[in-house]
Design an enzyme around this catalytic site. Sequence first.
Site, mmCIF file in Angstrom:
data_model
loop_
_atom_site.group_PDB
_atom_site.id
_atom_site.type_symbol
_atom_site.label_atom_id
_atom_site.label_comp_id
_atom_site.label_asym_id
_atom_site.label_seq_id
_atom_site.Cartn_x
_atom_site.Cartn_y
_atom_site.Cartn_z
ATOM 1 N N PHE A 35 -15.987 35.748 -83.596
ATOM 2 C CA PHE A 35 -14.635 34.859 -83.468
ATOM 3 C C PHE A 35 -13.585 35.115 -82.588
ATOM 4 O O PHE A 35 -12.856 34.854 -81.433
ATOM 5 C CB PHE A 35 -14.031 33.628 -84.164
ATOM 6 C CG PHE A 35 -13.078 34.398 -85.198
ATOM 7 C CD1 PHE A 35 -11.163 35.151 -84.267
ATOM 8 C CD2 PHE A 35 -13.068 35.287 -86.200
ATOM 9 C CE1 PHE A 35 -10.596 35.281 -85.130
ATOM 10 C CE2 PHE A 35 -12.018 36.792 -86.980
ATOM 11 C CZ PHE A 35 -10.689 36.134 -86.374
ATOM 12 N N GLN A 105 -16.369 41.723 -94.724
ATOM 13 C CA GLN A 105 -15.134 41.104 -93.837
ATOM 14 C C GLN A 105 -16.275 39.744 -93.365
ATOM 15 O O GLN A 105 -15.736 39.232 -92.647
ATOM 16 C CB GLN A 105 -14.913 41.988 -92.891
ATOM 17 C CG GLN A 105 -15.025 43.585 -93.226
ATOM 18 C CD GLN A 105 -14.518 44.011 -92.217
ATOM 19 O OE1 GLN A 105 -13.671 44.062 -91.659
ATOM 20 N NE2 GLN A 105 -15.381 45.171 -91.528
ATOM 21 N N ILE A 107 -17.144 35.781 -93.430
ATOM 22 C CA ILE A 107 -16.573 34.307 -94.141
ATOM 23 C C ILE A 107 -18.022 33.143 -94.761
ATOM 24 O O ILE A 107 -18.086 32.571 -95.347
ATOM 25 C CB ILE A 107 -15.454 33.824 -94.044
ATOM 26 C CG1 ILE A 107 -15.760 33.252 -92.423
ATOM 27 C CG2 ILE A 107 -14.495 34.494 -93.890
ATOM 28 C CD1 ILE A 107 -14.072 33.109 -92.257
ATOM 29 N N ASP A 108 -19.162 33.560 -93.960
ATOM 30 C CA ASP A 108 -19.937 32.605 -94.072
ATOM 31 C C ASP A 108 -20.986 32.650 -95.539
ATOM 32 O O ASP A 108 -21.865 31.570 -94.955
ATOM 33 C CB ASP A 108 -20.468 32.814 -92.485
ATOM 34 C CG ASP A 108 -21.187 35.023 -93.172
ATOM 35 O OD1 ASP A 108 -22.002 35.542 -93.464
ATOM 36 O OD2 ASP A 108 -21.350 35.096 -91.331
ATOM 37 N N HIS A 123 -12.322 39.233 -97.036
ATOM 38 C CA HIS A 123 -11.863 38.130 -96.469
ATOM 39 C C HIS A 123 -11.707 36.506 -96.755
ATOM 40 O O HIS A 123 -11.919 35.221 -95.865
ATOM 41 C CB HIS A 123 -11.883 38.040 -94.877
ATOM 42 C CG HIS A 123 -11.551 39.031 -94.276
ATOM 43 N ND1 HIS A 123 -12.149 40.083 -93.176
ATOM 44 C CD2 HIS A 123 -10.398 39.777 -94.601
ATOM 45 C CE1 HIS A 123 -11.776 40.406 -92.844
ATOM 46 N NE2 HIS A 123 -10.548 41.644 -93.539
ATOM 47 N N CYS A 131 -6.987 21.961 -102.032
ATOM 48 C CA CYS A 131 -5.736 21.375 -101.836
ATOM 49 C C CYS A 131 -4.541 22.220 -101.953
ATOM 50 O O CYS A 131 -4.438 22.319 -102.882
ATOM 51 C CB CYS A 131 -6.146 19.963 -102.473
ATOM 52 S SG CYS A 131 -3.887 19.226 -102.392
ATOM 53 N N CYS A 155 -4.967 13.944 -104.092
ATOM 54 C CA CYS A 155 -2.918 13.718 -103.768
ATOM 55 C C CYS A 155 -2.601 13.760 -102.194
ATOM 56 O O CYS A 155 -1.414 12.979 -102.495
ATOM 57 C CB CYS A 155 -2.280 14.633 -104.769
ATOM 58 S SG CYS A 155 -2.975 16.999 -103.877
#
Length: 246
Positions: A35, A105, A107-108, A123, A131, A155
Amino acid sequence: MKKKIEQLSNIIKESNNIVFFGGAGVSTASNIPDFRSSNGLFSKRLNRSFTPEQLVSHTFFMRYPEDFYEFYKEKLVYPDAKPNACHIALAELEAIEKLKAIVTQNIDGLHQMAGSKAVYELHGSVHRNYCMQCKTFYNGDYIVNSKGIPTCEACGGVIKPDVVLYEEGLDEDTVSNAVQAISEADTLIIGGTSLVVYPAAGLIQYFKGKNMVVINKTTTPADSKADLIISEDIAEVFAQVMRRLN
């Protein structure tokens, strides 16, 4: 490269406690870019540009959640991505009890998709979302299919991805487990990471074993300590290694 593939294959054969430490380069072959390589985002609403690092900071998420999610869903979530040869090879090595843990590291969630069980996600993961008010869990599809800021059906609270943003600390239990795994390993394979993101990159200092292998296209701070360096695509390296081992 053939000689280095043979050398890595022999190291794996002789090892009984391998730990893999990986970064963004592991997922490149699955068409997931880092990214940080993006141009960031120009917010029309705020009339200014932001860097990728600013966009995934805790401050930015809290102040501008709509802009955060615009960038997040475009640059950090890839619902169609599939495991590549590296992910699959590591899962196979775990299945035959050579590989004891993956410290990632990323996050996929592609390591788990490939079948790996012992995965320490430093990570976090895009597949876990909660939430902020009532802690109700939401999967990645809920976030992808939501419009604007994802909100809780229970909520009405804002949903936050279970990923570690800039300015946030790593999960203590995950770090503890990762440190233990690395410190007990006889072989540490570092792959697809330039080792510039801290504190995650600092965990390799706990390795006291026999073989340190670095597989990365560019140089890393660990190169001077490595017993083997392979500057090639990590998915191709593991594809060739597994052909030799099988």
